[in-house]
Design a protein around this motif. Structure first.
Motif, PDB file in Angstrom:
ATOM      1  N   VAL A 499       0.952  -1.134   0.116  1.00 18.01           N
ATOM      2  CA  VAL A 499      -0.163   0.105   0.010  1.00 18.01           C
ATOM      3  C   VAL A 499       0.961   1.059  -0.125  1.00 18.01           C
ATOM      4  N   SER A 500       1.929   1.102   0.837  1.00 23.56           N
ATOM      5  CA  SER A 500       2.823   2.633   0.895  1.00 23.56           C
ATOM      6  C   SER A 500       3.487   2.640  -0.368  1.00 23.56           C
ATOM      7  N   GLY A 501       3.878   1.493  -0.733  1.00 28.30           N
ATOM      8  CA  GLY A 501       4.606   1.673  -2.229  1.00 28.30           C
ATOM      9  C   GLY A 501       3.773   2.167  -3.394  1.00 28.30           C
ATOM     10  N   LEU A 502       2.391   1.993  -3.369  1.00 22.82           N
ATOM     11  CA  LEU A 502       1.445   2.225  -4.292  1.00 22.82           C
ATOM     12  C   LEU A 502       1.280   3.859  -4.274  1.00 22.82           C
ATOM     13  N   HIS A 503       1.423   4.382  -3.249  1.00 27.68           N
ATOM     14  CA  HIS A 503       1.322   5.582  -2.834  1.00 27.68           C
ATOM     15  C   HIS A 503       2.179   6.351  -3.431  1.00 27.68           C
ATOM     16  N   ARG A 504       3.401   5.860  -3.237  1.00 25.44           N
ATOM     17  CA  ARG A 504       4.818   6.437  -3.607  1.00 25.44           C
ATOM     18  C   ARG A 504       4.850   6.382  -5.078  1.00 25.44           C
ATOM     19  N   TYR A 505       4.414   5.353  -5.865  1.00 26.26           N
ATOM     20  CA  TYR A 505       4.334   5.251  -7.101  1.00 26.26           C
ATOM     21  C   TYR A 505       3.349   6.198  -7.763  1.00 26.26           C
ATOM     22  N   LEU A 506       2.277   6.587  -7.056  1.00 24.94           N
ATOM     23  CA  LEU A 506       1.307   7.499  -7.724  1.00 24.94           C
ATOM     24  C   LEU A 506       2.031   8.764  -7.622  1.00 24.94           C
ATOM     25  N   GLU A 507       2.587   9.101  -6.433  1.00 21.75           N
ATOM     26  CA  GLU A 507       3.243  10.287  -6.384  1.00 21.75           C
ATOM     27  C   GLU A 507       4.384  10.587  -7.527  1.00 21.75           C
ATOM     28  N   GLU A 508       5.220   9.759  -7.735  1.00 15.85           N
ATOM     29  CA  GLU A 508       6.196   9.801  -8.923  1.00 15.85           C
ATOM     30  C   GLU A 508       5.470   9.756 -10.260  1.00 15.85           C
ATOM     31  N   PHE A 509       4.284   9.021 -10.569  1.00 16.35           N
ATOM     32  CA  PHE A 509       3.741   9.185 -11.723  1.00 16.35           C
ATOM     33  C   PHE A 509       3.025  10.601 -11.734  1.00 16.35           C
ATOM     34  N   ALA A 510       2.449  11.268 -10.664  1.00 19.37           N
ATOM     35  CA  ALA A 510       1.793  12.571 -10.996  1.00 19.37           C
ATOM     36  C   ALA A 510       2.962  13.700 -10.928  1.00 19.37           C
ATOM     37  N   ALA A 511       4.299  13.427 -10.768  1.00 23.29           N
ATOM     38  CA  ALA A 511       5.139  14.277 -11.063  1.00 23.29           C
ATOM     39  C   ALA A 511       5.107  15.726 -10.648  1.00 23.29           C
ATOM     40  N   GLY A 512       4.499  15.917  -9.702  1.00 19.94           N
ATOM     41  CA  GLY A 512       4.003  17.405  -9.094  1.00 19.94           C
ATOM     42  C   GLY A 512       2.623  17.853  -9.630  1.00 19.94           C
ATOM     43  N   ALA A 513       2.056  16.961 -10.852  1.00 20.19           N
ATOM     44  CA  ALA A 513       0.745  17.583 -11.141  1.00 20.19           C
ATOM     45  C   ALA A 513      -0.295  17.636  -9.896  1.00 20.19           C
ATOM     46  N   PRO A 514      -1.132  18.705  -9.903  1.00 20.22           N
ATOM     47  CA  PRO A 514      -2.117  18.786  -8.881  1.00 20.22           C
ATOM     48  C   PRO A 514      -2.960  17.633  -8.494  1.00 20.22           C
ATOM     49  N   GLN A 515      -3.035  17.201  -7.509  1.00 17.06           N
ATOM     50  CA  GLN A 515      -3.762  16.115  -7.132  1.00 17.06           C
ATOM     51  C   GLN A 515      -5.095  16.398  -7.076  1.00 17.06           C
ATOM     52  N   ALA A 516      -6.104  15.858  -7.998  1.00 18.83           N
ATOM     53  CA  ALA A 516      -7.565  16.086  -8.415  1.00 18.83           C
ATOM     54  C   ALA A 516      -8.497  15.435  -7.100  1.00 18.83           C
ATOM     55  N   ASP A 517      -8.025  14.222  -6.925  1.00 17.35           N
ATOM     56  CA  ASP A 517      -8.911  13.476  -5.916  1.00 17.35           C
ATOM     57  C   ASP A 517      -8.314  12.795  -4.951  1.00 17.35           C
ATOM     58  N   ASP A 518      -9.093  12.434  -3.870  1.00 17.61           N
ATOM     59  CA  ASP A 518      -8.610  11.837  -2.712  1.00 17.61           C
ATOM     60  C   ASP A 518      -8.159  10.437  -3.177  1.00 17.61           C
ATOM     61  N   ILE A 519      -7.001   9.901  -2.595  1.00 15.72           N
ATOM     62  CA  ILE A 519      -6.345   8.604  -3.199  1.00 15.72           C
ATOM     63  C   ILE A 519      -6.515   7.626  -1.877  1.00 15.72           C
ATOM     64  N   THR A 520      -7.164   6.466  -2.116  1.00 11.88           N
ATOM     65  CA  THR A 520      -7.251   5.499  -0.879  1.00 11.88           C
ATOM     66  C   THR A 520      -6.945   4.156  -1.471  1.00 11.88           C
ATOM     67  N   ALA A 521      -6.467   3.238  -0.562  1.00 13.30           N
ATOM     68  CA  ALA A 521      -6.214   1.811  -0.969  1.00 13.30           C
ATOM     69  C   ALA A 521      -6.121   0.956   0.510  1.00 13.30           C
ATOM     70  N   LEU A 522      -6.780  -0.168   0.300  1.00  9.02           N
ATOM     71  CA  LEU A 522      -7.020  -0.832   1.534  1.00  9.02           C
ATOM     72  C   LEU A 522      -6.504  -2.365   0.850  1.00  9.02           C
ATOM     73  N   ALA A 523      -5.350  -3.020   1.543  1.00  8.12           N
ATOM     74  CA  ALA A 523      -5.075  -4.364   1.192  1.00  8.12           C
ATOM     75  C   ALA A 523      -5.361  -5.227   2.162  1.00  8.12           C
ATOM     76  N   LEU A 524      -5.890  -6.516   2.139  1.00  5.24           N
ATOM     77  CA  LEU A 524      -6.042  -7.438   2.923  1.00  5.24           C
ATOM     78  C   LEU A 524      -5.652  -8.883   2.448  1.00  5.24           C
ATOM     79  N   ARG A 525      -4.871  -9.428   3.151  1.00  3.25           N
ATOM     80  CA  ARG A 525      -4.316 -10.896   2.688  1.00  3.25           C
ATOM     81  C   ARG A 525      -4.731 -11.701   3.680  1.00  3.25           C
ATOM     82  N   TYR A 526      -5.515 -13.021   3.123  1.00  2.54           N
ATOM     83  CA  TYR A 526      -5.849 -14.050   4.205  1.00  2.54           C
ATOM     84  C   TYR A 526      -4.705 -15.091   4.218  1.00  2.54           C
TER      85      TYR A 526
END
Length: 530
Positions: A499-526
């Motif tokens: 999850v934390s890596g996904l948030h960092r990947y999105l930040e790198e992808f945005a490359a400073g572009a304004p964030q237009a929407d909230d970003i949320t992710a939940l991961a559950l492993r059984y």
């Protein structure tokens, strides 16, 4: 208004549609279609996430449209209209804030006064100007400043009464007055505001433009002064003074004095407004910080949340587009063997969305322990939200319950992005089952429950559309393909790292572009019983 000239139209957020509405909330990439069927038009849903409604009723099959039918898809509304004549075209309506007499009247302007080299001969006027400059130099609230300017103006020229007005959204509003029953002639008002000129009338009853006006005659106005509140760039209002029954006739020196005072007052008013706006902005920033702190306290923040449980691992994170957001995630144990978890996305941004989010989470917490299935829980939440929803906001919602003994998972989906199920080797599958449209708009909806089973080692990623719709400086979406590629590459990692890596990947992808929407992710492993 759109004229329907083709025989078929696809409608949605994707640019490949015949009618594309890219930024409409609740609208799927390909949401619905309009088809010409002889003399009729039909509407059909294209498997959208939130459904298509005609006059408030969700359609499950193609439906013939009649004139004035309203088709709703997310926050998009199309009103169907058909001309009566055979040659008339079918359309849909799309819903997506005179010169005064020289004998009795004089005018002047601030620029004219400043250009004059000759000094005023009135010592009293100089003292009044000095006093005005000194008293207006202090700091005080706007309401008191208006009263002070009014008092200084009346005293400086010996007027009987007066009024100070400012322009607010194009309309003059009274801010301070002295004396009763003041009525300003529209001719005087327009002359001062529109031409940026000060006006002196020695005897209004003898003035050709004013003498016949009812307000002048009834109030027996004789001598009057009116000056613009003029800053360097614009007129923000006016000061009007008069003297009924010729108690005192105003002079050219009075006109010059009040014109300069009006300029000083206007600049002081603008400075006070800017100071109050700056203070209000600081207060708003403090309130946003407090709201963000409250929201952080509402959402779970301790990870791992159940360190003694070995049957599963769970992690979630939310990055708001503003200080506070409308996304939510939650999880809690219903009993020793059942873990409840949810992710939601409220329409809108900021504090209103955060408040709606808090209400939705509270309803979930209050309802989940007493409902026999996620679908029934969703139905109760929807009815409660829709019954008192004057704002028209809604929330997409995914709610699941995992049996920690067997890996069986019951869930219901209210218009939310389908979650992804993943294995450690990167195999993915999508939970396509839908329980119904988003929560909060239509109170009498029913929702379907679905069931799946997670094998030991399998996990589920639930996310909001702020993930897939994140944009980079080239205005490209992150898209489902990038998310799936990331998940395949990192599926074997602990869920916190994933999850934390996904948030960092999105930040790198945005490359400073304004964030237009909230970003949320939940991961559950059984992980299964050990």
């Amino acid at each position: 208004m759109v004229t329907l000239q083709q025989d078929h139209y696809d409608i949605g957020r994707a640019e490949s549609n015949d009618l594309s509405f890219r930024d409409v909330l609740g609208l799927s990439r390909k949401h619905l279609a309009l088809d010409r069927d002889g003399a009729n038009w039909t509407v059909r849903d294209l498997g959208s996430t939130n459904g298509t409604f005609v006059n408030g009723t969700q359609i499950t099959a193609p439906q013939v449209l009649r004139p004035r039918d309203r088709v709703t898809a997310g926050e998009l509304t199309l009103t169907f209209s058909e001309g009566a004549a055979p040659a008339a075209q079918t359309v849909i309506f799309v819903e997506k804030p005179p010169t005064t007499s020289a004998e009795t009247t004089m005018t002047t302007s601030l620029d004219g006064l400043l250009a004059e080299e000759a000094e005023s001969s009135g010592g009293g006027h100089n003292k009044a100007l000095i006093r005005a400059g000194r008293e207006l130099a202090g700091h005080m609230p706007l309401d008191k400043l208006f009263d002070l300017i009014m008092d200084l103006s009346v005293e400086a020229v010996g007027a009987s009464r007066g009024v100070l007005m400012t322009l607010e959204d194009g309309e003059l509003q009274v801010r301070a007055s002295k004396g009763a029953g003041i009525r300003i002639s529209s001719h005087v008002r327009d002359l001062v505001i529109n031409t940026k000129r000060s006006l002196l009338v020695h005897d209004a009853l003898r003035d050709q433009a004013l003498g016949a006006r009812m307000s002048i005659v009834q109030d027996q106005i004789r001598s009057m002064l009116a000056v613009p509140l003029q800053t360097e760039k614009r007129v923000i209002g006016l000061i009007y003074l008069d003297s009924p029954f010729l108690i005192r006739e105003f002079t050219k020196e009075d006109l010059s004095l009040l014109t300069v005072m009006g300029n000083i007052a206007a600049i002081r008013i603008e400075h006070a407004r800017l100071a109050e706006m700056d203070q209000a902005e600081k207060l708003r920033a403090q309130e946003m910080q407090q709201a963000a702190m409250i929201q952080r306290s509402i959402l779970p923040s301790n990870f791992p949340p159940f360190p003694d449980r070995k049957e599963f691992e769970l992690h979630a994170a939310m990055t708001p587009a503003r200080g506070v957001g409308g996304d939510l995630f939650d999880f809690f144990l219903l009993d020793e063997d059942h873990l409840a978890f949810a992710v939601g996305d409220v329409s809108g941004k900021g504090v209103p969305a955060a408040l709606f989010m808090a209400v939705a989470r509270t309803l979930l917490r209050a309802t989940a322990p007493h409902q026999t299935s996620p679908a029934e829980c969703m139905q109760y939440m929807n009815a409660s939200l829709a019954s008192q929803n004057a704002s028209g906001m809604f929330v997409t919602f995914f709610y699941g319950v995992l049996d920690t003994r067997t890996g069986e998972m019951q869930f219901a989906n209210a218009g939310h992005n389908p979650p992804l199920v993943f294995t450690a080797d990167g195999t993915l599958r999508t939970l396509e089952d839908k329980g119904g449209p988003m929560l909060g708009l239509f109170p009498k909806l029913t929702f379907e429950m679905a069931t799946t089973t997670l094998a030991p080692g399998e996990g589920i990623l639930v996310f909001t559309d702020g993930v897939t719709e994140a944009r980079n400086p080239a205005d490209e979406f992150f898209e489902d393909e990038r998310l799936e590629a990331y998940l395949k590459a990192h599926a074997a990692e602990p869920v916190e790292t994933l999850v934390s890596g996904l948030h960092r990947y999105l930040e790198e992808f945005a490359a400073g572009a304004p964030q237009a929407d909230d970003i949320t992710a939940l991961a559950l492993r059984y992980l299964g019983r050990h």
